[in-house]
Design an enzyme around this catalytic site. Structure first.
Site, PDB file in Angstrom:
ATOM      1  N   PRO A  42     -19.083 -89.063  26.186  1.00  0.00           N
ATOM      2  CA  PRO A  42     -18.192 -90.065  25.616  1.00  0.00           C
ATOM      3  C   PRO A  42     -18.239 -90.060  24.095  1.00  0.00           C
ATOM      4  CG  PRO A  42     -20.171 -91.100  26.477  1.00  0.00           C
ATOM      5  CD  PRO A  42     -20.319 -89.629  26.737  1.00  0.00           C
ATOM      6  N   CYS A  57       2.489 -92.351   0.547  1.00  0.00           N
ATOM      7  CA  CYS A  57       3.914 -92.080   0.427  1.00  0.00           C
ATOM      8  C   CYS A  57       4.394 -91.175   1.545  1.00  0.00           C
ATOM      9  CB  CYS A  57       4.226 -91.505  -0.956  1.00  0.00           C
ATOM     10  SG  CYS A  57       4.014 -92.771  -2.193  1.00  0.00           S
ATOM     11  N   GLU A  58       4.432 -91.769   2.697  1.00  0.00           N
ATOM     12  CA  GLU A  58       4.950 -91.242   3.959  1.00  0.00           C
ATOM     13  C   GLU A  58       5.221 -92.506   4.762  1.00  0.00           C
ATOM     14  OE1 GLU A  58       5.175 -88.040   5.109  1.00  0.00           O
ATOM     15  OE2 GLU A  58       4.089 -87.061   3.475  1.00  0.00           O
TER      16      GLU A  58
HETATM   17  C1  LIG Z   1     -13.370 -85.378  22.043  1.00  0.00           C
HETATM   18  C2  LIG Z   1     -14.164 -84.933  23.186  1.00  0.00           C
HETATM   19  C3  LIG Z   1     -14.836 -85.862  23.986  1.00  0.00           C
HETATM   20  C4  LIG Z   1     -14.786 -87.358  23.763  1.00  0.00           C
HETATM   21  O1  LIG Z   1     -13.589 -87.967  24.116  1.00  0.00           O
HETATM   22  P1  LIG Z   1     -13.494 -89.563  24.034  1.00  0.00           P
HETATM   23  O2  LIG Z   1     -12.114 -89.878  24.473  1.00  0.00           O
HETATM   24  O3  LIG Z   1     -13.756 -89.965  22.637  1.00  0.00           O
HETATM   25  O4  LIG Z   1     -14.523 -90.105  24.971  1.00  0.00           O
HETATM   26  C5  LIG Z   1     -15.637 -85.365  25.003  1.00  0.00           C
HETATM   27  N1  LIG Z   1     -15.725 -84.042  25.244  1.00  0.00           N
HETATM   28  C6  LIG Z   1     -15.083 -83.126  24.503  1.00  0.00           C
HETATM   29  C7  LIG Z   1     -15.268 -81.694  24.804  1.00  0.00           C
HETATM   30  C8  LIG Z   1     -14.272 -83.539  23.463  1.00  0.00           C
HETATM   31  O5  LIG Z   1     -13.630 -82.621  22.733  1.00  0.00           O
END
Ligand SMILES: *Cc1c(COP(=O)(O)O)cnc(C)c1O
Length: 409
Positions: free
Chosen positions: A270, A338-339
């Site tokens: 996560p 500035c976008e």
């Molecule tokens: C970005 C990523 C995550 C985490 O995703 P979340 O949505 O932030 O939990 C986990 N594994 C891999 C390989 C990622 O690239």
């Protein structure tokens, strides 16, 4: 987060508005207590099995956040040599950091292997190279693309058939051929479905696909189900029910291990779940423009500091910390870049006055790590509040920081 009697917003008893006065605006503030709580929640939900958390550190690589993670038994998932290096600087050993690249130069994989990391192989050519280079002398894992579409929106899905990530589950026979040819030591299978996935169902679906694929690899030690749990974006928002997910997955995982004949480790990666809710981007209102079409609130920050709304339409709840009891009015909250630079459209906020301090919630993940110097703007400082104390963990950038790499001719 706590609102006291006087409607004052505090984090562990500390008023972030005072931090803003002290350290300047804008400012990223992280609440260590929230990070600890989220880690606890995940560990608790999977307490019945051998589960390991590999924090996907691209969400937030501040060294103090990484050190906090390390101190509570969380390991890392890195997607670049830079992240791997950050992990090492935070005290992790190479073998505590998984390397999950996406089509990177093979030299990066080599460096990760030499650092002791386990690599999630994401293509057949990389698998071939790995086999040729290491034979059976180094273990690795394979990132499977399960061809399942799930998550907040198409831009943050990573496991549907059209996604660039991983090796399609339809190519299992090809994987096995290459593995056999070089006698590659496959110790794990990996998949990451995407982000903002609320329900248990997609996780169970991909778990079943991974379990099925795993039966074809006899020497596995690890199954990695990635990250992507949905977090709360506003009070009362539907989130992943971690207790329910934990029960359901643990049950199926145990059944799988019985069938497989060995107890494996289950990994999760996560990012957002652990740090999103812990972070706040504090900004100051510069101009309130009463336009015939809309009321615009201009703030002293923009997509250079928090790009998520413009990049994939993400919602960030906004608090007016300076006037929490003000009369509710609709505003477009916009940045100074500035976008087209919109944080929120037609958002009801307590009356906003010039100079008011606003807090963007859910800024702990993919906030500062996605920031840039666009418009030659400097990045904000970062504060970590932990054990009741607020500490500066990144100073504000200066123009010299920006000029350091330029060469005048
Ligand atoms: C970005 C990523 C995550 C985490 O995703 P979340 O949505 O932030 O939990 C986990 N594994 C891999 C390989 C990622 O690239």
């Amino acid at each position: 987060m706590q609102l006291t009697d006087q409607n004052t917003f505090t984090l562990q008893g500390i008023n972030p508005v005072q931090l803003l006065e002290q350290y300047g605006s804008p400012l990223y503030v992280y609440d260590g207590a929230t990070i600890r709580r989220k880690v606890n929640e995940l560990q608790h939900a999977f307490s019945g099995i051998n589960m390991k958390i590999k924090y996907a550190c691209k969400a937030n690589t501040n060294l103090s956040v990484l050190k906090l993670m390390r101190s509570i038994g969380v390991e890392l998932d890195a997607v670049s040599p830079g992240e791997l290096e950050m992990g090492k600087l935070a005290g992790y050993s190479g073998n505590q950091i998984t390397f999950t690249p996406s089509g990177v130069p093979f030299e990066e994989v080599k460096a990760a292997v030499e650092a002791g990391s386990i690599v999630n192989i994401d293509s057949i050519p990389l698998l071939e190279w790995f086999g040729k280079t290491y034979g059976n002398t180094k273990p690795c894992m394979i990132r499977i693309k399960p061809n399942v579409a799930a998550g907040g929106n198409i831009k943050i899905m990573t496991a549907h058939a059209d996604s660039k990530f991983g090796i399609s589950v339809l190519l299992l026979d090809r994987i096995k051929e290459v593995v056999a040819k070089y006698d590659i030591k496959i110790i794990g299978l990996h998949q990451h479905t995407g982000s903002d996935i609320k329900d248990a169902e997609p996780f169970l679906q991909v778990a079943d696909i991974l379990f099925e694929a795993a039966k074809q690899f006899p020497d596995l030690e690890i199954l990695d189900l990635g990250g992507g749990f949905k977090v709360s974006y506003l009070p009362g928002d539907a989130v992943t029910d971690m207790e329910l997910l934990g029960n359901k997955i643990s049950e199926r995982f145990k059944t799988f291990c019985n069938e497989y004949g060995r107890e494996l480790q289950l990994w999760f990666e996560p990012g957002k779940f652990l740090v999103s809710e812990a972070g706040y981007l504090l900004v100051k209102t510069t101009v309130v423009k009463e336009d015939p079409a809309r009321n615009f609130v201009h703030v002293d920050s923009g997509l250079n500091h928090l790009i998520r709304p413009m990049m994939y339409g993400s919602y960030h709840h906004i608090l007016n910390l300076s006037n929490p009891a003000g009369e509710s009015k609709p505003y477009n909250v916009v940045g100074y870049i500035c976008e087209t630079d919109t944080f929120a459209t037609d958002r009801n906020l307590p009356e906003v006055r010039p100079g008011d301090v606003l807090a963007f919630l859910n800024a702990g993940a993919y906030g500062l790590t996605m920031s840039s110097n666009y418009n030659t703007r400097l990045r904000p400082a970062e504060i970590l509040i932990d054990n009741g104390a607020a500490k500066l963990v990144r100073r504000r950038e200066t123009l010299e920081d920006l000029l350091r790499t330029q060469i005048e001719i």
